[in-house]
Design an enzyme around this catalytic site. Structure first.
Site, PDB file in Angstrom:
ATOM      1  N   ASP A 142      48.413  29.585  12.996  1.00 41.21           N
ATOM      2  CA  ASP A 142      48.816  30.311  11.787  1.00 41.21           C
ATOM      3  C   ASP A 142      49.764  31.469  12.075  1.00 41.21           C
ATOM      4  O   ASP A 142      50.804  31.612  11.432  1.00 41.21           O
ATOM      5  CB  ASP A 142      47.561  30.834  11.071  1.00 41.21           C
ATOM      6  CG  ASP A 142      47.902  31.673   9.859  1.00 41.21           C
ATOM      7  OD1 ASP A 142      48.124  31.102   8.782  1.00 41.21           O
ATOM      8  OD2 ASP A 142      47.982  32.912  10.001  1.00 41.21           O
ATOM      9  N   ALA A 170      49.456  30.686   6.374  1.00 41.73           N
ATOM     10  CA  ALA A 170      50.108  29.411   6.683  1.00 41.73           C
ATOM     11  C   ALA A 170      49.100  28.266   6.729  1.00 41.73           C
ATOM     12  O   ALA A 170      49.338  27.182   6.190  1.00 41.73           O
ATOM     13  CB  ALA A 170      50.868  29.510   8.000  1.00 41.73           C
ATOM     14  N   ASP A 171      47.971  28.488   7.379  1.00 40.73           N
ATOM     15  CA  ASP A 171      46.931  27.468   7.445  1.00 40.73           C
ATOM     16  C   ASP A 171      46.439  27.081   6.064  1.00 40.73           C
ATOM     17  O   ASP A 171      46.367  25.900   5.706  1.00 40.73           O
ATOM     18  CB  ASP A 171      45.735  27.984   8.256  1.00 40.73           C
ATOM     19  CG  ASP A 171      45.871  27.750   9.749  1.00 40.73           C
ATOM     20  OD1 ASP A 171      46.661  26.874  10.145  1.00 40.73           O
ATOM     21  OD2 ASP A 171      45.184  28.433  10.515  1.00 40.73           O
ATOM     22  N   LEU A 172      46.044  28.075   5.296  1.00 47.13           N
ATOM     23  CA  LEU A 172      45.417  27.805   4.009  1.00 47.13           C
ATOM     24  C   LEU A 172      46.389  27.189   3.017  1.00 47.13           C
ATOM     25  O   LEU A 172      46.038  26.268   2.278  1.00 47.13           O
ATOM     26  CB  LEU A 172      44.807  29.097   3.453  1.00 47.13           C
ATOM     27  CG  LEU A 172      43.658  29.659   4.295  1.00 47.13           C
ATOM     28  CD1 LEU A 172      43.260  31.044   3.820  1.00 47.13           C
ATOM     29  CD2 LEU A 172      42.454  28.725   4.247  1.00 47.13           C
TER      30      LEU A 172
END
Length: 397
Positions: A142, A170-172
């Site tokens: 992330d 970024a991940d979510l």
């Protein structure tokens, strides 16, 4: 044992979850909370080199990421394990993975292999930097995507070091975009009868989340800079100190500016021509904040929030996490949902921020232990007890 039943919105949808860490699990969480049968594929004990990366199995992160799932242990590097997986694919709707791009090909479970056994399968792949291109094979996390996607370049105070956001943006967002792509592909499948390969990446998602900041550069060639707590184009919008802390102030259009001037008993400010437009206020940002900071020091945060609310001026507290979930509006929205975990007992997890009037999301089960449902899932495939025992003895499951 049947899949946990909660929401009926996606009931009947079968998802094979090959994901780990955060982006992939966040994608599957959306589908699972709306009632899809999520089969989490775990590696047999001792074979997962990433074990523990999200903390203890019944720790807060795993509880929150992997609720509403069943777990099957399966060694995908074993020929029999791969064959079993492809048998599962025949009856599934979706496969979600976030390996490095070449891993699924080496394992023999890429889109070509999956669609050969089930033309209706939707494969969703989440990577760090995309499935192809010069950076495709790089390891991605992330924070790396936050830096490459421009977020850290605009976060923090001018002249200070770049600053990461305090959560895994970024991940979510990759997980949410992947879930969106899956639902689009499933909808398209109703007319074509065919599945397809859905792809997103942390880098793409982070750039997309930059939204107006990215468009600002693409359209006007303007490179956004660090702005601290000030809004890039609107003034006064940002953090201001009070007599006992800080609040967020958001004065947008010219009408709000006039109401704001009345609220702070400074009608002279709304009559000042240089401050009469949004662009003028932003050009004179430093002057305006120099005027406002001593004014806001004269009252408490609660007093300012009450006063500005009365004048319909956007304003809000800046909470620590315990204060977030103590807020009456947050409690009304039900953003903490209870579930029973066999190890932790009754716990609250973070609800999805999507309300459906007839088929709302629901958390009905905690994170499964690795392989908790292996026997049940393989029995659904038609394997008898002797075959299952043989596979377990050979560490295939």
């Amino acid at each position: 044992m049947s899949a946990p039943q909660g929401s009926t919105a996606l009931r009947g949808l079968k998802v094979l979850d090959l994901t780990r860490v955060r982006a992939g699990p966040a994608c599957c969480r959306v589908l699972g909370d709306f009632g899809a049968d999520i089969i989490k594929i775990d590696a047999p004990e001792g074979l997962d080199k990433n074990a523990g990366i999200s903390g203890d199995r019944h720790g807060y992160d795993m509880l929150n990421l992997h609720r509403n799932k069943r777990s099957l242990t399966l060694n995908l590097k074993d020929e029999d394990g791969r064959a079993l997986f492809l048998e599962l694919v025949k009856g599934a709707d979706v496969v979600v993975e976030n390996f490095r791009p070449d891993v699924k090909t080496r394992l023999g479970i890429d889109y070509e292999a999956l669609s050969a056994v089930n033309k209706r399968i939707v494969l969703a792949s989440i990577s760090g930097f995309g499935q192809t291109g010069p950076a495709a094979g790089r390891a991605g996390f992330d924070q790396i995507a936050q830096g490459m996607g421009g977020l850290m370049g605009v976060t923090g105070f001018p002249g200070e070091a770049p600053l990461r956001a305090g959560t895994a943006i970024a991940d979510l967002s990759s997980g949410i975009f992947a879930a969106t792509g899956i639902l689009i592909a499933l909808t398209e499948r109703t007319t074509s009868g065919k599945g397809q390969w859905v792809q997103t990446s942390l880098l793409q998602s982070q750039i997309a989340m930059m939204d107006f900041q990215a468009a600002r550069y693409l359209v006007d060639g303007d490179v956004p800079a660090q702005g601290g707590n000030d809004h890039p184009t609107v003034t006064p919008m940002g953090v201001v100190g009070t007599s006992d802390g800080h609040i967020n102030l958001g004065v947008g259009g010219d009408g709000q500016w006039q109401a704001f001037c009345d609220a702070i008993d400074r009608p002279d400010l709304k009559e000042k021509e240089a401050y009469s437009t949004m662009s003028g206020r932003t050009e004179n940002r430093a002057q305006i904040w120099n005027i406002l900071r001593p004014i806001f020091k004269t009252k408490t945060s609660a007093q300012w929030i009450e006063l500005l609310d009365q004048h319909s001026v956007p304003v809000g507290p800046i909470y620590r996490m315990d204060e977030v979930f103590a807020d009456p509006q947050v409690q009304h929205l039900g953003m903490a949902q209870a579930v029973n975990d066999p190890v932790r007992g009754d716990v609250d997890l973070v609800a999805l921020p999507i309300d459906l009037s007839r088929t709302p999301s629901k958390i009905v089960s905690s994170v499964p232990d690795a392989g908790e449902h292996t026997n049940d899932i393989l029995a659904e495939l038609g394997l008898d007890a002797d075959r299952i025992a043989d596979l377990r003895a050979r560490n295939v499951i």
